[in-house]
Each structure stands twice: as structure tokens, then as C-alpha cells.
Design an enzyme around this catalytic site. Structure first.
Site, short mmCIF file in Angstrom:
data_model
loop_
_atom_site.label_atom_id
_atom_site.label_comp_id
_atom_site.label_asym_id
_atom_site.label_seq_id
_atom_site.Cartn_x
_atom_site.Cartn_y
_atom_site.Cartn_z
N HIS A 15 36.61 117.60 -105.52
CA HIS A 15 36.56 116.18 -105.84
C HIS A 15 35.92 115.34 -104.73
O HIS A 15 35.09 114.48 -105.00
CB HIS A 15 37.96 115.64 -106.12
CG HIS A 15 38.61 116.24 -107.32
ND1 HIS A 15 39.39 117.37 -107.23
CD2 HIS A 15 38.58 115.88 -108.63
CE1 HIS A 15 39.84 117.67 -108.45
NE2 HIS A 15 39.35 116.80 -109.32
N GLU A 85 42.74 117.94 -100.62
CA GLU A 85 41.42 118.49 -100.29
C GLU A 85 41.02 118.22 -98.85
O GLU A 85 40.38 119.06 -98.20
CB GLU A 85 40.39 117.96 -101.28
CG GLU A 85 40.69 118.42 -102.71
CD GLU A 85 39.58 118.11 -103.71
OE1 GLU A 85 38.55 117.52 -103.30
OE2 GLU A 85 39.75 118.44 -104.90
N ARG A 173 55.65 93.02 -113.63
CA ARG A 173 54.73 92.03 -114.19
C ARG A 173 54.67 92.19 -115.71
O ARG A 173 54.81 93.30 -116.23
CB ARG A 173 53.34 92.19 -113.60
CG ARG A 173 53.23 91.89 -112.13
CD ARG A 173 51.76 91.97 -111.69
NE ARG A 173 51.59 91.61 -110.28
CZ ARG A 173 51.55 92.47 -109.27
NH1 ARG A 173 51.67 93.77 -109.53
NH2 ARG A 173 51.40 92.06 -108.04
N ARG A 227 55.74 88.05 -103.73
CA ARG A 227 56.39 87.98 -105.03
C ARG A 227 57.60 87.04 -105.02
O ARG A 227 58.10 86.66 -106.07
CB ARG A 227 56.81 89.38 -105.47
CG ARG A 227 55.66 90.38 -105.61
CD ARG A 227 54.70 90.00 -106.72
NE ARG A 227 55.35 89.99 -108.01
CZ ARG A 227 55.52 91.08 -108.77
NH1 ARG A 227 55.08 92.27 -108.35
NH2 ARG A 227 56.11 91.00 -109.95
#
Length: 273
Positions: A15, A85, A173, A227
Site C-alpha cells: 500500500h 507496512e 454529531r 465541543r
């Protein structure tokens, strides 16, 4: 061709499309590939070495210390792939560099949150260990991040992070057309009452994998939203990046001090000067 094989023992990883020698021992892990533009200008030098899917990597040096950065995309599944990886090609130190929502009223947009441990509300780490396994930051990485923030004069907080798999329902949310997940009304208040400092989406998986594999990991995030107060400001990306970059340099000094003292762990009795 790079990335043609899924064999994890191949030299070029599937990847990230990186091989041994492409990256330094320590790698910063932002989410957004575009965030590399916030990171590499802070270094002495840098060059891009790979870009495949969400994984974009550059390698260079900071204050003479080798350093790399690999973007992970959003969320713990892709972050875990990066850790897997990168570890296979020799990386032993990971620092997540990102943004977060703060839960405590005294935390302002632009402040930094340095993670000392994380609530595993993501599912990726559950694929590796039992649910009561702790996600803990390496003490050397935490100390290096604190020292870096102090030296740079950055406002910071050290605390617990909650990592979620969802930006919407999993962080309390409303979803599409006002959908509310079960328990979302109480989630933020429960975390706040438990003295959790911030919420984001990758730290707990990165910390868990690092502990499983006996590697070093930590996280530093810029507060974009509070928040509790409702404040929102996309500020502090470069602040977090510079703090993490200096922390890598300080970790190299810690390793040197350990070698000179003949010990395995850095502690406060070993100066960094």
C-alpha cells in the site's frame, strides 16, 4: 512494479509503496496527504519518495536528525496499514500528527493535545487484541512531545484521547437528516466527565499496534473545535507538525543518552542538553 504483490514479506510494501531505506526510523503520521505541505517546509530538507492512494511519504532531516512523514488517510483501518507496512521496513517510532475536537472548556482552538493514552472506540485494534487491552503512548514519546512544545512555546495539554471510527455518529454529531445514534446525546458529556481531553480517529489504533509490536508511538493534535464551548477554527496544523518534528530530534538525543549511560529506558535523570 512497486505494489504488484500483496506478500507482506516483499521488499516494496503493497500500500505505501516503500522499501527499506526509503524512510527514517521515525515517521510522522498525519491523515491528510496535503498536510505534507505543512510538515516538510519546517525541515532542513525533504524529498517525496512515494505516493499511492492515501499514503504519501517524504523523507528528510530536522535539525540534522533523519525524519519521514507518511499520510494515512482518515480513520484507524488505513492508519493501521501504514504502521504495519512501515514497521516491516524498519520504522520503530511513530507520531500521529493531526487535528481533533477538544472536550474540556479550557482548551482553545490552536492549542495542542498530547495523548498519553486512548479510549479504543474504533474497531481496528479489536482485530488485534482483546477489548480491555490498553492503548498507551510510549513514555519517551510523550516526554519528547512535552519538551518540544515547551521549547517552542506552544500551548499544550496532556491527556486521554478518544478515537472513533465515525466523524458523525461516533463523535456525538447528528447524521444525515438529523439522524442520532443511540447514546449520542450523552457521549460527549460522559467523555468530558471522565476527563477525556479530545476526540479524533486514529490514535488508539496506532498506539495499540505499536505496543503489540514493541515499537514507540505517540500523538499530538491541534485543536480545531471545542465541543464544550462551540468554538471552531482550523488553526495549528504547522504547530503540531513542528512540535512532532522537534520531538523526533529529541528522541534521537534520548537514544544517544541511553547508549552513553548503558540503559534501555530514558528517564528524567538523563539530560537532553
Amino acid at each position: 512494479m512497486p505494489g504488484d504483490s500483496e506478500d507482506p514479506n516483499d521488499e516494496v510494501q503493497y500500500h505505501v509503496e516503500l522499501a527499506p531505506g526509503d524512510v527514517a526510523d521515525a515517521v510522522l503520521l498525519p491523515g491528510n496527504p496535503e498536510r505534507l505541505e505543512k510538515v516538510t517546509p519546517l525541515w532542513d530538507d525533504a524529498s517525496e519518495v512515494a505516493h499511492h492512494r492515501e499514503y504519501r511519504t517524504a523523507t528528510g532531516s530536522y535539525e540534522g536528525t533523519p525524519i519521514s512523514v507518511t499520510s494515512t488517510g482518515i480513520g484507524s483501518p488505513s492508519a493501521a496499514i501504514a504502521v504495519e507496512e512501515l514497521a516491516r521496513i524498519g520504522v520503530d517510532t511513530f507520531i500521529r500528527v493531526g487535528s481533533c475536537g477538544a472536550l474540556q472548556a479550557e482548551m482553545e482552538p490552536g492549542d495542542l493535545v498530547i495523548t498519553k493514552g486512548a479510549v479504543r472506540q474504533e474497531g481496528t485494534s479489536d482485530e488485534y487484541v482483546r477489548e480491555d487491552y490498553p492503548a498507551v503512548a510510549d513514555h519517551e514519546v510523550v516526554a519528547a512531545l512535552v519538551a518540544a512544545a515547551e521549547r517552542l512555546g506552544n500551548d499544550y495539554h496532556v491527556g486521554l484521547t478518544m478515537s472513533s471510527d465515525s466523524f458523525y455518529a461516533g463523535q456525538g454529531r447528528p447524521g444525515f437528516e438529523g439522524f442520532e445514534a443511540a447514546g449520542s446525546d450523552d457521549l460527549i458529556q460522559e467523555l468530558k466527565d471522565a476527563n477525556v481531553a479530545n476526540v479524533e480517529m486514529e490514535a488508539s489504533a496506532i498506539l495499540t499496534l505499536a505496543n503489540v509490536y514493541d515499537l514507540r508511538a505517540g500523538a499530538v493534535c491541534s485543536v480545531f473545535a471545542n465541543r464544550e464551548t462551540g468554538e471552531f477554527l482550523t488553526e495549528g496544523e504547522s504547530t503540531a507538525a513542528e512540535t512532532a518534528s522537534l520531538a523526533v530530534h529529541l528522541l534521537a538525543r534520548m537514544d544517544q543518552k541511553k547508549a552513553e549511560a548503558g540503559v534501555d529506558q530514558w528517564h528524567a535523570g538523563l539530560s537532553l542538553d
